[in-house]
Scaffold this motif. Structure first.
Motif, PDB file in Angstrom:
ATOM      1  N   VAL A  74      22.067 -30.473  52.942  1.00 11.80           N
ATOM      2  CA  VAL A  74      20.702 -30.276  53.368  1.00 11.80           C
ATOM      3  C   VAL A  74      20.492 -28.951  53.865  1.00 11.80           C
ATOM      4  CG1 VAL A  74      20.449 -32.938  53.245  1.00 11.80           C
ATOM      5  CG2 VAL A  74      21.197 -31.776  55.431  1.00 11.80           C
ATOM      6  N   GLU A  77      17.033 -28.058  55.433  1.00 11.16           N
ATOM      7  CA  GLU A  77      16.583 -28.704  56.531  1.00 11.16           C
ATOM      8  C   GLU A  77      16.970 -28.503  57.944  1.00 11.16           C
ATOM      9  OE1 GLU A  77      14.032 -30.822  55.722  1.00 11.16           O
ATOM     10  OE2 GLU A  77      14.471 -30.253  53.442  1.00 11.16           O
ATOM     11  N   THR A  78      17.926 -27.601  57.970  1.00 11.31           N
ATOM     12  CA  THR A  78      18.474 -26.973  59.371  1.00 11.31           C
ATOM     13  C   THR A  78      18.255 -25.405  59.611  1.00 11.31           C
ATOM     14  OG1 THR A  78      20.657 -25.975  58.395  1.00 11.31           O
ATOM     15  CG2 THR A  78      20.355 -28.556  58.537  1.00 11.31           C
TER      16      THR A  78
END
Length: 145
Positions: A74, A77-78
């Motif tokens: 992911v 999303e970071t």
């Protein structure tokens, strides 16, 4: 999953050719940690347990932070990944899912913001190579561990 044939023993020249690609990648100048992220992300997409285990362990041994390994799937999303890494990861996803999305011009142009042309070629080689390894790993049910 039941193990299938040991492809490296059945086709040693093919294995040697793959190993030679890996050796070539070590001479490209691309960062080791970037190459491991590339290998891991493609292996996640392709579902290659053997390669995931191998490259996660290699990344840890090289000092990769656990938070980055745990959130690689992911990464968008970071905030753990640099602009260069993000451009490379987008290119990994694009080329690994080539049949689904082609190679959009926008992804390519984003790559050129962070990589020199020779680096783009070498990054593409790294992506092609891990995708080939994944096909051997998944196709022949190689087991992790």
């Amino acid at each position: 999953m039941q193990h299938r044939i040991d492809w490296s023993k059945q086709a040693p020249d093919a294995y040697k050719a793959m190993a030679a690609l890996e050796q070539a990648l070590t001479r490209t100048g691309l960062e080791h940690d970037l190459l491991e992220l590339v290998r891991l992300r493609a292996s996640q997409i392709n579902g290659c347990a053997y390669c995931l285990n191998l490259h996660a362990n290699d990344a840890r041994k090289a000092g990769e932070r656990e938070a980055r390994l745990q959130t690689l799937c992911v990464w968008r999303e970071t905030t753990y990944f640099t602009g260069r890494e993000r451009a490379a990861l987008a290119w990994v996803e694009t080329l690994t899912r080539l049949a689904d999305c082609g190679a959009p011009q926008g992804e390519y142009e984003a790559l050129l913001e962070h990589f020199e042309p020779a680096e783009v070629v070498n990054l593409t080689l790294a992506i092609a190579t891990i995708n080939a390894w994944n096909r051997f790993g998944v196709g022949f049910a190689m087991v992790a561990g």
